[in-house]
Design a protein around this motif. Structure first.
Motif, short mmCIF file in Angstrom:
data_model
loop_
_atom_site.label_atom_id
_atom_site.label_comp_id
_atom_site.label_asym_id
_atom_site.label_seq_id
_atom_site.Cartn_x
_atom_site.Cartn_y
_atom_site.Cartn_z
N HIS A 83 0.84 -1.20 0.00
CA HIS A 83 0.00 0.00 0.00
C HIS A 83 0.87 1.25 0.00
CE1 HIS A 83 -3.05 -2.96 1.15
NE2 HIS A 83 -3.91 -2.11 0.63
N GLY A 84 0.27 2.33 -0.51
CA GLY A 84 1.02 3.56 -0.71
C GLY A 84 1.00 4.54 0.43
N GLY A 85 0.43 4.20 1.56
CA GLY A 85 0.39 5.10 2.70
C GLY A 85 -0.72 4.71 3.65
N VAL A 86 -0.79 5.43 4.77
CA VAL A 86 -1.78 5.10 5.81
C VAL A 86 -3.21 5.25 5.30
CG1 VAL A 86 -2.67 5.78 8.07
CG2 VAL A 86 -0.21 5.59 7.71
N PRO A 87 -3.58 6.36 4.64
CA PRO A 87 -4.97 6.45 4.15
C PRO A 87 -5.33 5.33 3.18
CG PRO A 87 -3.91 8.60 4.08
CD PRO A 87 -2.83 7.61 4.36
N HIS A 88 -4.38 4.94 2.35
CA HIS A 88 -4.62 3.89 1.36
C HIS A 88 -4.97 2.57 2.05
CE1 HIS A 88 -3.02 1.63 -2.46
NE2 HIS A 88 -4.34 1.71 -2.43
N ILE A 89 -4.12 2.13 2.97
CA ILE A 89 -4.38 0.85 3.62
C ILE A 89 -5.57 0.97 4.58
CG2 ILE A 89 -2.76 1.20 5.53
CD1 ILE A 89 -2.18 -1.83 5.36
N PHE A 91 -8.36 2.73 4.25
CA PHE A 91 -9.62 2.61 3.50
C PHE A 91 -9.85 1.16 3.08
CE2 PHE A 91 -11.88 2.36 -0.51
CZ PHE A 91 -13.05 3.03 -0.20
N ASN A 92 -8.81 0.53 2.53
CA ASN A 92 -8.98 -0.84 2.05
C ASN A 92 -9.26 -1.82 3.18
OD1 ASN A 92 -8.72 -0.41 -0.71
ND2 ASN A 92 -6.51 -0.68 -0.71
N MET A 93 -8.57 -1.67 4.30
CA MET A 93 -8.79 -2.61 5.41
C MET A 93 -10.14 -2.36 6.08
SD MET A 93 -6.29 -4.64 5.18
CE MET A 93 -6.41 -4.30 3.41
N LEU A 94 -10.59 -1.12 6.12
CA LEU A 94 -11.92 -0.84 6.66
C LEU A 94 -12.98 -1.53 5.80
CD1 LEU A 94 -13.81 0.64 8.61
CD2 LEU A 94 -13.74 2.61 7.05
N ALA A 95 -12.85 -1.41 4.48
CA ALA A 95 -13.81 -2.06 3.59
C ALA A 95 -13.72 -3.57 3.69
CB ALA A 95 -13.56 -1.60 2.15
N LEU A 96 -12.50 -4.11 3.80
CA LEU A 96 -12.33 -5.55 3.94
C LEU A 96 -12.98 -6.04 5.24
CD1 LEU A 96 -11.08 -8.22 2.98
CD2 LEU A 96 -8.94 -7.52 4.08
N ASP A 138 4.18 5.46 -19.83
CA ASP A 138 4.24 5.50 -18.36
C ASP A 138 4.91 4.25 -17.82
OD1 ASP A 138 2.98 7.93 -18.35
OD2 ASP A 138 1.00 7.12 -17.91
N PHE A 139 5.69 4.44 -16.77
CA PHE A 139 6.34 3.30 -16.11
C PHE A 139 6.33 3.56 -14.62
CE2 PHE A 139 9.87 0.65 -14.66
CZ PHE A 139 9.56 -0.55 -15.27
N TYR A 140 5.32 3.04 -13.96
CA TYR A 140 5.18 3.23 -12.52
C TYR A 140 4.52 2.00 -11.91
CZ TYR A 140 0.42 4.47 -13.98
OH TYR A 140 -0.83 4.45 -14.54
N PRO A 141 4.73 1.77 -10.62
CA PRO A 141 4.16 0.58 -9.99
C PRO A 141 2.73 0.82 -9.53
CG PRO A 141 5.51 1.73 -8.41
CD PRO A 141 5.63 2.50 -9.71
N THR A 142 1.96 -0.26 -9.50
CA THR A 142 0.61 -0.24 -8.95
C THR A 142 0.60 -1.10 -7.70
OG1 THR A 142 -0.41 0.04 -11.14
CG2 THR A 142 -1.82 -0.82 -9.37
N VAL A 143 0.02 -0.57 -6.62
CA VAL A 143 -0.07 -1.32 -5.37
C VAL A 143 -1.46 -1.14 -4.77
CG1 VAL A 143 2.41 -1.08 -4.85
CG2 VAL A 143 0.80 0.64 -4.00
N GLY A 144 -1.85 -2.07 -3.90
CA GLY A 144 -3.09 -1.91 -3.16
C GLY A 144 -4.06 -3.05 -3.35
#
Length: 225
Positions: A83-89, A91-96, A138-144
Motif C-alpha cells: 500500500h502507498g500510505g496510511v490512508p490507502h491501507i 480505507f482498504n482494510m476498513l472495507a475488507l 508511463d512506467f510506474y508501480p501499482t499497489v493496493g
C-alpha cells in the motif's frame, strides 16, 4: 451458496469474530505494510508491486545496489498486499473488515478465497491493459488491495442487496445495490475523465467486473441444480 437478504446480512454480521480468511487477509496486509514502514519499502515495491508490461528498467537502490524493474507473473497477486500510505491501507482494510466477513460467510472460505484472488488478478490485468493501450510511455508501480475490495463490494451488493450502507456524503443509509452501482459509475467517470491522477480506477472496475461474472456464474449454476 446462501443468498442473503436483510436477515442473512444480520446473521452474518452478528457471528462472533471475523471469518478465517478475512482475518488472515487483514493480518497479512497490515504486517506487510509495517514492513514497508520499517524500511523495506523500496525492495518490496521493486520486486512485488505490479509493473507494466515491456522491457525492464534498471534502477539504483538507496543501498547502492541496482535492480531491474519490470513485470513478473507473481506481481499479479503480490501487488495487492502493498500500500502507498496510511490512508490507502486504512480505507482498504476498513472495507475488507466491513464487507469481507459477510461475503465469506455466504460463500464459504474456499470459494471466498478463490473469488478474492480472482478479483485481484482481474484488477491487475485491467490496469496493465489500460496502461498498455492509453499510456504506454508511463512506467510506474501499482499497489493496493482495492481490486479485491471492489470485488467484495460487488459481491456484497449481490448477496445482500437490501442491506443499508452509507455512501460518501449522503447522510442516510441506502440499499447496498444502489450504493455500489453509484460507486462503480463514479469510478468509471473518474477513470474516463482522468480525475484523481495516480488512482487506478480501471483496476478497481476490473476487480468488480470479474467479481460480477463469478457471482452470476455461481448463481446460475446453483439455480440449475
Amino acid at each position: 451458496m446462501r443468498i442473503g437478504h436483510d436477515a442473512g446480512f444480520a446473521e452474518a454480521c452478528l457471528m462472533p469474530g471475523l471469518p478465517t480468511f478475512t482475518r488472515a487477509l487483514l493480518i497479512a496486509n497490515v504486517a506487510i505494510f509495517l514492513l514497508q514502514q520499517a524500511g523495506f519499502d523500496p525492495g518490496l515495491v521493486a520486486h512485488f508491486a505490479l509493473w507494466p508490461f515491456g522491457q525492464h528498467h534498471l534502477a539504483h537502490m538507496a543501498d547502492g545496489g541496482v535492480v531491474a524493474l519490470g513485470f513478473e507473473p507473481w506481481q499479479l497477486v503480490t501487488y495487492a498486499f502493498l500500500h502507498g500510505g496510511v490512508p490507502h491501507i486504512a480505507f482498504n482494510m476498513l472495507a475488507l473488515w466491513m464487507f469481507g466477513g459477510p461475503v465469506e460467510n455466504a460463500l464459504g472460505m474456499r470459494r471466498y478465497a478463490f473469488y478474492y484472488f480472482a478479483c485481484v488478478v482481474g484488477a491487475a490485468f485491467a490496469q496493465l491493459v489500460t496502461i498498455a493501450l492509453f499510456s504506454p510511455q508511463d512506467f510506474y508501480p501499482t499497489v493496493g488491495a482495492s481490486g479485491g475490495v471492489f470485488g467484495l463490494l460487488l459481491a456484497f451488493a449481490v448477496l445482500y442487496p437490501q442491506a443499508k450502507v452509507f455512501f460518501f456524503l449522503i447522510p442516510v443509509p441506502i440499499p447496498a445495490r444502489i450504493a455500489v452501482v453509484g460507486y462503480m459509475a463514479l469510478e468509471l467517470f473518474l477513470g474516463v475523465t482522468g480525475t484523481q491522477a495516480g488512482v487506478a480506477h480501471f483496476a478497481h472496475l476490473g476487480g468488480a467486473v470479474v467479481g460480477f461474472a463469478l457471482i452470476r456464474y455461481w448463481l446460475y449454476t446453483a439455480q440449475r441444480r
